[in-house]
Enzyme design. Structure first.
Site, PDB file in Angstrom:
ATOM      1  N   GLU A   1      -3.894  -1.300   6.902  1.00 47.51           N
ATOM      2  CA  GLU A   1      -4.155   0.139   6.858  1.00 47.51           C
ATOM      3  C   GLU A   1      -5.456   0.478   7.568  1.00 47.51           C
ATOM      4  OE1 GLU A   1      -1.985   2.204   5.829  1.00 47.51           O
ATOM      5  OE2 GLU A   1      -0.610   0.946   4.688  1.00 47.51           O
TER       6      GLU A   1
ATOM      7  N   TYR B   1      22.117   1.338  11.665  1.00 52.16           N
ATOM      8  CA  TYR B   1      21.371   0.540  10.682  1.00 52.16           C
ATOM      9  C   TYR B   1      21.990  -0.849  10.483  1.00 52.16           C
ATOM     10  CZ  TYR B   1      17.933  -0.659   7.328  1.00 52.16           C
ATOM     11  OH  TYR B   1      16.879  -1.317   6.724  1.00 52.16           O
TER      12      TYR B   1
ATOM     13  N   SER C   1       0.782  -1.240   0.000  1.00 54.01           N
ATOM     14  CA  SER C   1       0.000   0.000   0.000  1.00 54.01           C
ATOM     15  C   SER C   1       0.815   1.292   0.000  1.00 54.01           C
ATOM     16  CB  SER C   1      -0.933  -0.002   1.210  1.00 54.01           C
ATOM     17  OG  SER C   1      -0.193  -0.239   2.393  1.00 54.01           O
TER      18      SER C   1
ATOM     19  N   THR D   1      10.258   7.184   3.456  1.00 45.73           N
ATOM     20  CA  THR D   1       8.984   6.468   3.569  1.00 45.73           C
ATOM     21  C   THR D   1       8.580   6.552   5.032  1.00 45.73           C
ATOM     22  OG1 THR D   1       9.988   4.333   4.110  1.00 45.73           O
ATOM     23  CG2 THR D   1       9.612   4.756   1.771  1.00 45.73           C
TER      24      THR D   1
ATOM     25  N   PHE E   1       7.969   1.020  -1.220  1.00 46.11           N
ATOM     26  CA  PHE E   1       8.462   0.115  -2.254  1.00 46.11           C
ATOM     27  C   PHE E   1       7.419  -0.918  -2.684  1.00 46.11           C
ATOM     28  CE2 PHE E   1      12.688   1.492  -0.645  1.00 46.11           C
ATOM     29  CZ  PHE E   1      13.224   1.895  -1.859  1.00 46.11           C
TER      30      PHE E   1
ATOM     31  N   ASP F   1      -3.558  -8.288   9.090  1.00 46.54           N
ATOM     32  CA  ASP F   1      -2.207  -8.573   9.582  1.00 46.54           C
ATOM     33  C   ASP F   1      -1.557  -9.718   8.797  1.00 46.54           C
ATOM     34  OD1 ASP F   1       0.084  -9.002  10.965  1.00 46.54           O
ATOM     35  OD2 ASP F   1      -0.884  -9.570  12.861  1.00 46.54           O
TER      36      ASP F   1
HETATM   37  P1  NAI Z   1       6.427   1.436   4.143  1.00 44.39           P
HETATM   38  O1  NAI Z   1       6.192   1.798   5.560  1.00 44.39           O
HETATM   39  O2  NAI Z   1       6.187   2.488   3.107  1.00 44.39           O
HETATM   40  O3  NAI Z   1       5.492   0.175   3.740  1.00 44.39           O
HETATM   41  C1  NAI Z   1       5.229  -0.885   4.591  1.00 44.39           C
HETATM   42  C2  NAI Z   1       4.100  -1.741   4.054  1.00 44.39           C
HETATM   43  O4  NAI Z   1       3.906  -2.833   4.978  1.00 44.39           O
HETATM   44  C3  NAI Z   1       2.733  -1.040   3.963  1.00 44.39           C
HETATM   45  O5  NAI Z   1       2.038  -1.522   2.825  1.00 44.39           O
HETATM   46  C4  NAI Z   1       2.004  -1.520   5.228  1.00 44.39           C
HETATM   47  O6  NAI Z   1       0.579  -1.509   5.144  1.00 44.39           O
HETATM   48  C5  NAI Z   1       2.528  -2.928   5.301  1.00 44.39           C
HETATM   49  N1  NAI Z   1       2.414  -3.542   6.628  1.00 44.39           N
HETATM   50  C6  NAI Z   1       3.027  -3.180   7.787  1.00 44.39           C
HETATM   51  N2  NAI Z   1       2.684  -4.035   8.769  1.00 44.39           N
HETATM   52  C7  NAI Z   1       1.846  -4.936   8.225  1.00 44.39           C
HETATM   53  C8  NAI Z   1       1.156  -6.087   8.720  1.00 44.39           C
HETATM   54  N3  NAI Z   1       1.270  -6.491   9.983  1.00 44.39           N
HETATM   55  N4  NAI Z   1       0.362  -6.778   7.859  1.00 44.39           N
HETATM   56  C9  NAI Z   1       0.216  -6.405   6.557  1.00 44.39           C
HETATM   57  N5  NAI Z   1       0.863  -5.350   6.036  1.00 44.39           N
HETATM   58  C10 NAI Z   1       1.661  -4.626   6.860  1.00 44.39           C
HETATM   59  O7  NAI Z   1       7.889   0.848   4.081  1.00 44.39           O
HETATM   60  P2  NAI Z   1       9.044   0.797   2.985  1.00 44.39           P
HETATM   61  O8  NAI Z   1      10.073   1.810   3.337  1.00 44.39           O
HETATM   62  O9  NAI Z   1       8.501   0.731   1.610  1.00 44.39           O
HETATM   63  O10 NAI Z   1       9.698  -0.609   3.365  1.00 44.39           O
HETATM   64  C11 NAI Z   1       9.433  -1.825   2.677  1.00 44.39           C
HETATM   65  C12 NAI Z   1      10.683  -2.685   2.728  1.00 44.39           C
HETATM   66  O11 NAI Z   1      11.730  -2.018   2.024  1.00 44.39           O
HETATM   67  C13 NAI Z   1      11.205  -2.925   4.159  1.00 44.39           C
HETATM   68  O12 NAI Z   1      11.709  -4.238   4.248  1.00 44.39           O
HETATM   69  C14 NAI Z   1      12.344  -1.925   4.271  1.00 44.39           C
HETATM   70  O13 NAI Z   1      13.309  -2.303   5.220  1.00 44.39           O
HETATM   71  C15 NAI Z   1      12.884  -1.989   2.854  1.00 44.39           C
HETATM   72  N6  NAI Z   1      13.751  -0.863   2.469  1.00 44.39           N
HETATM   73  C16 NAI Z   1      13.393   0.439   2.731  1.00 44.39           C
HETATM   74  C17 NAI Z   1      14.258   1.477   2.407  1.00 44.39           C
HETATM   75  C18 NAI Z   1      13.904   2.912   2.687  1.00 44.39           C
HETATM   76  O14 NAI Z   1      14.793   3.751   2.655  1.00 44.39           O
HETATM   77  N7  NAI Z   1      12.665   3.245   2.910  1.00 44.39           N
HETATM   78  C19 NAI Z   1      15.568   1.224   1.737  1.00 44.39           C
HETATM   79  C20 NAI Z   1      15.785  -0.170   1.422  1.00 44.39           C
HETATM   80  C21 NAI Z   1      14.924  -1.173   1.810  1.00 44.39           C
END
Ligand code: NAI
Length: 396
Positions: A74, A234, A49, A274, A52, A110
Site C-alpha cells: 500500500e 472470467y 489490507s 472491491t 476479503f 511486495d
Molecule cells: P483487493 O484488491 O481488495 O485486495 C488485494 C490485497 O492484495 C490488498 O491487501 C493488497 O495490498 C494486496 N496486494 C496486492 N499486490 C500485492 C503485492 N505485490 N504484495 C503484497 N500485497 C499485495 O482484492 P479482493 O477482491 O479482496 O481479492 C482477494 C482475492 O479474492 C483474490 O484472489 C480474488 O480473485 C478473490 N476473489 C474476489 C472476488 C471479488 O468479487 N472481489 C470474488 C471471489 C474471489
C-alpha cells in the site's frame, strides 16, 4: 486537509483516513455481534489490507481472538497526498487490535519478493513461534518473479474468440457493448504466473522449511466461479486459468503438509465490489443486478459477512469441512442459487442505461465503491479538516 473523492476510471485517486477507520470499525462491530469463533490463535494474512483479506484479518482477530500478521502493498500518505485505502485500513486495524489487547503487526511490501517472505519469517520466529492459519488473498495486476526478475502482467481477456457483451460504466450508469479481443498464449501464461498458485506454494514451502507451521496448520486462498453470463471473461478467460492453477495448488499444498497434518483449501467466494473486481469488464453490470436480487431476497453479504460465514460455518464449525466435488469450500452458494441466477439472466436481457437504475442496484454498487476508499460513511464529517499523514503503529 479536506479530502474529497477524485475518480479516474475504475479507481479513486484519494482516500479518507477517518472513513477507512469507520469501515474497519463497522466490520469489527459486525464480527463482535456474531460472537466468538473457536478458531486459530496465530494467523498470517497475505493481502490483508482491503477486500476479503482485510475481512479475514478482522474475523481472525475479533472473532477468534487471534494474533495477526498482515502483509500488503500500500501507498503511505505524505503531506497533502492521502495514502491508499489499505494503508489507512491497516493503521485503523492495528489501533483497534491493540486497544483490544490483541497482537497485530504488519509488513508493507511486495509479497512476491524473497525479501518480504524473509521479513515475515523473522517476525513469526521472534513474535509468534508458529502460525496456525495462513490466508492468501492477493489480487495484483503484476508480479516480479523472484527467481528470474521478469515482470509479468496479468490480463482479463477471453480465450479463443472475441467476447462481446454488455457492460456498465458505474460512474455514469451508461450501459454499452464491450468487445474484448482474445488472449494470446503469452497473456494466459503471464496471468497464471501472477494470479495462479506458484507464489502461494512458495510461501507455504518457505514457512514449512523454517518450521513455522503448527501441527494441523491450514492455508486458504480465494477463488471465484460465477455464472455463464461472465464465464467468457472470467472463469473461461485468462483469470479463470489462473484460478484453475490456484485450485490445483491447494491439493499440492495438502500433499506437502501431510507430515504435519496440514491442509490447503480454496474457498470460492461471492462476487463483490472491491478494487480488484471493479477493473473487470462486464462484472460491474452483473454485480449491480445480483445485488438487487440478493438484497430483495435478504441474502446479500459483503466481504465481512462472507468471511464470518466461512470461519463460523465452514472452517471452524467443529464438523468436517464441507467441500464440493472438486474439493473447494463454497461460500458463493447463495449467489449461485438457481432462482437467483435465473432472475439475473432475465434482467441481463432487459438492462439498458434507462432501465438499470430500476432493475439493478447501481446505487448500491456506487456506494460500495465509494466505501472502498473511505467515502460515504455515516457518522464521518467529510467537511472537516483531517490529518492525512497517518502511521501504521508497527511500521513507524
Ligand atoms: P483487493 O484488491 O481488495 O485486495 C488485494 C490485497 O492484495 C490488498 O491487501 C493488497 O495490498 C494486496 N496486494 C496486492 N499486490 C500485492 C503485492 N505485490 N504484495 C503484497 N500485497 C499485495 O482484492 P479482493 O477482491 O479482496 O481479492 C482477494 C482475492 O479474492 C483474490 O484472489 C480474488 O480473485 C478473490 N476473489 C474476489 C472476488 C471479488 O468479487 N472481489 C470474488 C471471489 C474471489
Amino acid at each position: 486537509m479536506i479530502i474529497e473523492p477524485r475518480m479516474r476510471g475504475f479507481i479513486c485517486l484519494t482516500s479518507h483516513p477517518t472513513g477507512c477507520e469507520q469501515n474497519v470499525k463497522n466490520q469489527i462491530e459486525y464480527i463482535k455481534s456474531k460472537g466468538a469463533i473457536d478458531g486459530p490463535k496465530r494467523v498470517l494474512v497475505i493481502g490483508a489490507s482491503t477486500g476479503f483479506g482485510l475481512a479475514s484479518r478482522i474475523t481472525s482477530a475479533f472473532g477468534c481472538n487471534a494474533a495477526t500478521i498482515g502483509v500488503f502493498f500500500e501507498k503511505p500518505p505524505v503531506a497533502k497526498r492521502p495514502g491508499s485505502p489499505g494503508f489507512y485500513n491497516s493503521a485503523a486495524f492495528e489501533n483497534e487490535a491493540t486497544k483490544a489487547g490483541l497482537y497485530a503487526k504488519s509488513i508493507n511490501g511486495d509479497a512476491f519478493s524473497k525479501e518480504v517472505k524473509q521479513q515475515v519469517i523473522d517476525l513469526i520466529k521472534t513474535d509468534l513461534g508458529q502460525v496456525d492459519l495462513i490466508i492468501y488473498s492477493l489480487a495484483s495486476p503484476v508480479r516480479m518473479h523472484p527467481e528470474t526478475g521478469v515482470l509479468h502482467r496479468s490480463t482479463l481477456k477471453p480465450i479463443g474468440k472475441t467476447f462481446t457483451n454488455k457492460t456498465v460504466d458505474f460512474h455514469t450508469g451508461n450501459v454499452t457493448e464491450v468487445s474484448i479481443e482474445p488472449a494470446t498464449e503469452e497473456d494466459i501464461e503471464n496471468t497464471v504466473v501472477v494470479m495462479g498458485g506458484e507464489d502461494w506454494a512458495m510461501w507455504i514451502d518457505e514457512l514449512k522449511k523454517a518450521n513455522l507451521l503448527s501441527n494441523g496448520a491450514t492455508t486458504i486462498a480465494y477463488s471465484y466461479i460465477g455464472p455463464s453470463l461472465t464465464e467468457a471473461v472470467y472463469r473461461k478467460g485468462t483469470i479463470g486459468r489462473a484460478k484453475d492453477d490456484l485450485e490445483a495448488t491447494a491439493f499440492k499444498i495438502t500433499d506437502s503438509l501431510k507430515d504435519i497434518n496440514g491442509k490447503g483449501y480454496v474457498s470460492v467466494n461471492k462476487a463483490l465490489v472491491t478494487q480488484a473486481s471493479s477493473a473487470i469488464p462486464v462484472i460491474p453490470l452483473y454485480i449491480s443486478l445480483l445485488y438487487k436480487i440478493m438484497k430483495e431476497e435478504g441474502i446479500h453479504e459483503g466481504c465481512i459477512e462472507q468471511i464470518q460465514r466461512l470461519f463460523h460455518d465452514r472452517l471452524y464449525s467443529g464438523k468436517e469441512i464441507p467441500t464440493d466435488d472438486k474439493g473447494r469450500i463454497r461460500i458463493d452458494d447463495w449467489e449461485m442459487r438457481d432462482d437467483v441466477q435465473e432472475r439475473v439472466a432475465k434482467l441481463w436481457l432487459e438492462a439498458t442505461t434507462e432501465t438499470l437504475p430500476q432493475i439493478g442496484d447501481l446505487a448500491g454498487y456506487k456506494q460500495d465503491f465509494l466505501n472502498l476508499f473511505g467515502f460515504g460513511f455515516k457518522g464521518v464529517d467529510y467537511e472537516a479538516d483531517v490529518n492525512e499523514v497517518v502511521e501504521i503503529p508497527s511500521i513507524k
